[in-house]
Design a protein around this motif. Structure first.
Motif, PDB file in Angstrom:
ATOM      1  N   CYS A  87       0.853  -1.187   0.000  1.00  0.00           N
ATOM      2  CA  CYS A  87       0.000   0.000   0.000  1.00  0.00           C
ATOM      3  C   CYS A  87       0.885   1.232   0.000  1.00  0.00           C
ATOM      4  N   TYR A  88       0.556   2.190  -0.844  1.00  0.00           N
ATOM      5  CA  TYR A  88       1.372   3.392  -1.011  1.00  0.00           C
ATOM      6  C   TYR A  88       0.461   4.610  -0.940  1.00  0.00           C
ATOM      7  N   SER A  92      -3.141  12.662  -0.318  1.00  0.00           N
ATOM      8  CA  SER A  92      -4.380  12.759  -1.098  1.00  0.00           C
ATOM      9  C   SER A  92      -4.679  11.552  -1.982  1.00  0.00           C
ATOM     10  N   GLU A  93      -3.726  10.621  -2.115  1.00  0.00           N
ATOM     11  CA  GLU A  93      -3.935   9.462  -2.986  1.00  0.00           C
ATOM     12  C   GLU A  93      -3.421   8.195  -2.315  1.00  0.00           C
ATOM     13  N   CYS A  94      -4.006   7.074  -2.715  1.00  0.00           N
ATOM     14  CA  CYS A  94      -3.607   5.782  -2.165  1.00  0.00           C
ATOM     15  C   CYS A  94      -3.637   4.726  -3.274  1.00  0.00           C
ATOM     16  N   ILE A  95      -2.609   3.915  -3.331  1.00  0.00           N
ATOM     17  CA  ILE A  95      -2.576   2.774  -4.249  1.00  0.00           C
ATOM     18  C   ILE A  95      -2.476   1.501  -3.428  1.00  0.00           C
ATOM     19  N   ILE A  96      -3.406   0.595  -3.642  1.00  0.00           N
ATOM     20  CA  ILE A  96      -3.364  -0.739  -3.052  1.00  0.00           C
ATOM     21  C   ILE A  96      -3.141  -1.701  -4.207  1.00  0.00           C
ATOM     22  N   ASP A 122     -13.550   9.679  -0.174  1.00  0.00           N
ATOM     23  CA  ASP A 122     -12.999  10.101   1.114  1.00  0.00           C
ATOM     24  C   ASP A 122     -13.050   8.980   2.145  1.00  0.00           C
ATOM     25  N   GLU A 123     -14.163   8.244   2.218  1.00  0.00           N
ATOM     26  CA  GLU A 123     -14.312   7.214   3.238  1.00  0.00           C
ATOM     27  C   GLU A 123     -13.340   6.057   3.017  1.00  0.00           C
ATOM     28  N   VAL A 124     -13.213   5.624   1.764  1.00  0.00           N
ATOM     29  CA  VAL A 124     -12.282   4.534   1.455  1.00  0.00           C
ATOM     30  C   VAL A 124     -10.846   4.972   1.720  1.00  0.00           C
ATOM     31  N   PHE A 125     -10.526   6.197   1.305  1.00  0.00           N
ATOM     32  CA  PHE A 125      -9.179   6.714   1.538  1.00  0.00           C
ATOM     33  C   PHE A 125      -8.897   6.772   3.036  1.00  0.00           C
ATOM     34  N   LYS A 126      -9.871   7.241   3.811  1.00  0.00           N
ATOM     35  CA  LYS A 126      -9.692   7.347   5.254  1.00  0.00           C
ATOM     36  C   LYS A 126      -9.469   5.980   5.881  1.00  0.00           C
ATOM     37  N   GLU A 130      -6.070   4.947   7.807  1.00  0.00           N
ATOM     38  CA  GLU A 130      -6.100   4.509   9.205  1.00  0.00           C
ATOM     39  C   GLU A 130      -5.462   3.124   9.366  1.00  0.00           C
ATOM     40  N   GLU A 131      -5.674   2.242   8.401  1.00  0.00           N
ATOM     41  CA  GLU A 131      -5.049   0.923   8.473  1.00  0.00           C
ATOM     42  C   GLU A 131      -3.534   1.042   8.315  1.00  0.00           C
TER      43      GLU A 131
END
Length: 235
Positions: A87-88, A92-96, A122-126, A130-131
């Motif tokens: 996970c990166y 403002s962005e996330c790559i799984i 927003d919810e998925v990113f949050k 958090e994980e």
């Protein structure tokens, strides 16, 4: 909404994610082995004083990479046992993704992943952020020592070629991991017990008491290191 990424898209958006980091960057990958492009991007972020956290589960670094990491002031490393997540994230962005860091730019692999943008999901990113923070909290922050990593590599090679009796021996760093302590703390405890002594330059030496307890000092092309019985008492 989340964007599906194939192999080439994962490589492209991961590079963009690193380049676009303005405040923080979190890289979670089992293998801590970096290619030249990742190093170049991280060096640039370090110059800009971006907070960088790298969490890994297995170390596969060469000595020159250790030296390179030690020069970066804003990169913090953490070790997480049993890590398998990739996970990166920036702010403002996330790559799984299935992509390990060491596979970055290896476009012949078949990878899949998703890109999540905070302003779109927003919810998925949050939840992902958090994980990632939870993984950081349960990880042990480390300062990689060039000598310790080289010693571990030498011991691992020796263990593959020697009889099983040698498998009861642990390097100081592995003894520390067993007791969930930092290597420096274990060295201090072993010194307090009289197994080690310090010279005026702060270098540790094995004492006769340390030898009688099963401690050994070994030399290799990489330098010296200590071995201890796995049941060595450190308190």
């Amino acid at each position: 909404m989340a964007k599906f990424l194939n192999t080439s898209a994962t490589n492209f958006f991961l590079e963009e994610l690193i380049k676009n980091a303005k405040e923080r960057l979190i890289l979670i990958s089992p293998y801590l082995r970096l290619n030249d492009r990742i190093k170049e991007l991280l060096e640039d972020k370090d110059r800009l004083k971006i907070d960088i956290r790298i969490v890994y589960g297995k170390s596969d670094l060469h000595p020159e990479e250790i030296k390179w990491l030690q020069k970066l002031d804003y990169v913090r490393l953490s070790f997480c046992k049993n890590l398998h997540a990739k996970c990166y994230l920036n702010e403002s962005e996330c790559i799984i993704s299935s992509l390990n860091l060491y596979e970055f730019s290896q476009i012949n692999n078949n990878e899949m992943g998703i890109l999540v943008r905070k302003y779109e999901d927003d919810e998925v990113f949050k939840d992902a952020y958090e994980e990632a923070q939870r993984i950081i909290r349960i990880s042990d922050e480390v300062r990689i020592s060039l000598d310790e990593v080289k010693a571990d590599a030498v011991v691992a090679e020796a263990e593959r070629g020697e009889e099983s009796s040698t498998l009861t021996k642990l390097t100081t760093s592995k003894l520390a991991a067993k007791h969930k302590l930092k290597t420096a703390d274990v060295l201090e405890k072993l010194t307090a017990k009289g197994f080690l002594t310090l010279n005026e330059n702060g270098k540790h030496f094995l004492t006769e008491q340390g030898k009688s307890s099963g401690g050994e000092f070994r030399s290799s092309q990489y330098g010296g290191y200590f071995l201890w019985n796995e049941n060595t008492e450190i308190e």
